[in-house]
Design a protein around this motif. Structure first.
Motif, PDB file in Angstrom:
ATOM      1  N   TYR A 113       0.874  -1.161   0.000  1.00 55.72           N
ATOM      2  CA  TYR A 113       0.000   0.000   0.000  1.00 55.72           C
ATOM      3  C   TYR A 113       0.916   1.217   0.000  1.00 55.72           C
ATOM      4  N   GLY A 114       0.440   2.357  -0.491  1.00 55.79           N
ATOM      5  CA  GLY A 114       1.286   3.533  -0.385  1.00 55.79           C
ATOM      6  C   GLY A 114       0.974   4.630  -1.373  1.00 55.79           C
ATOM      7  N   CYS A 115       1.925   5.580  -1.470  1.00 53.59           N
ATOM      8  CA  CYS A 115       1.780   6.738  -2.327  1.00 53.59           C
ATOM      9  C   CYS A 115       3.139   7.394  -2.513  1.00 53.59           C
ATOM     10  N   ALA A 116       3.177   8.325  -3.438  1.00 55.50           N
ATOM     11  CA  ALA A 116       4.329   9.214  -3.565  1.00 55.50           C
ATOM     12  C   ALA A 116       3.997  10.437  -2.708  1.00 55.50           C
ATOM     13  N   ALA A 117       4.851  10.729  -1.725  1.00 50.70           N
ATOM     14  CA  ALA A 117       4.623  11.836  -0.794  1.00 50.70           C
ATOM     15  C   ALA A 117       5.581  12.976  -1.136  1.00 50.70           C
ATOM     16  N   TYR A 118       5.042  14.078  -1.656  1.00 51.31           N
ATOM     17  CA  TYR A 118       5.840  15.234  -2.050  1.00 51.31           C
ATOM     18  C   TYR A 118       5.945  16.188  -0.862  1.00 51.31           C
TER      19      TYR A 118
END
Length: 142
Positions: free
Chosen positions: A25-30
């Protein structure tokens, strides 16, 4: 170690309800300047990457599939189960810990997301009979 909160993160490519092709699970965190400084202060500067399109700094915030899913709530504390559009602003909670394999170091896993400003993801209009034109097989470009 402990859990840490990084505030005012911009999210892209969120996969919180289902695992991605790597089983996570996850995302790109800017990150903004404060987020970058916090990541460096807790020993996670090696996770930071530069976006090839605009040069902004991000990292992949992930949680292994067998430990998830990620807890996602809105700013009022309500659980969010819908998909999230790119560009959402959020606070993220990371579990920061030490590891000994491969020479050791510090790493993290994503454990929770608090959405501050966001929109549900909409894949666009569905096709319907009004939007489809009929062509004969002679005109078919495929």
């Amino acid at each position: 170690m402990a859990s840490k909160v990084i505030r005012n993160v911009t999210l892209k490519w969120c996969k919180f309800g289902v695992v991605d092709q790597y089983g996570k699970y996850g995302c790109a965190a800017y990150l903004d300047k404060e987020g970058i400084a916090k990541m460096k202060a807790i020993g996670l500067s090696h996770k930071l990457k530069k976006d090839k399109e605009d040069g902004s700094t991000f990292f992949r915030a992930v949680l292994e599939g067998d430990k998830g899913p990620v807890v996602v709530k809105d700013k009022e504390g309500n659980e969010v189960t819908s998909s999230i559009s790119n560009g959402a602003t959020a606070n993220i909670k990371l579990d920061v810990y030490e590891y000994k394999r491969y020479g050791g170091g510090t790493t993290c896993r994503l454990i929770a997301v608090q959405l501050i400003d966001w929109e549900p993801y909409d894949s666009g209009e569905d096709f319907d009979d009004d939007n489809v034109s009929e062509t004969s097989s002679e005109e078919d470009p495929f």
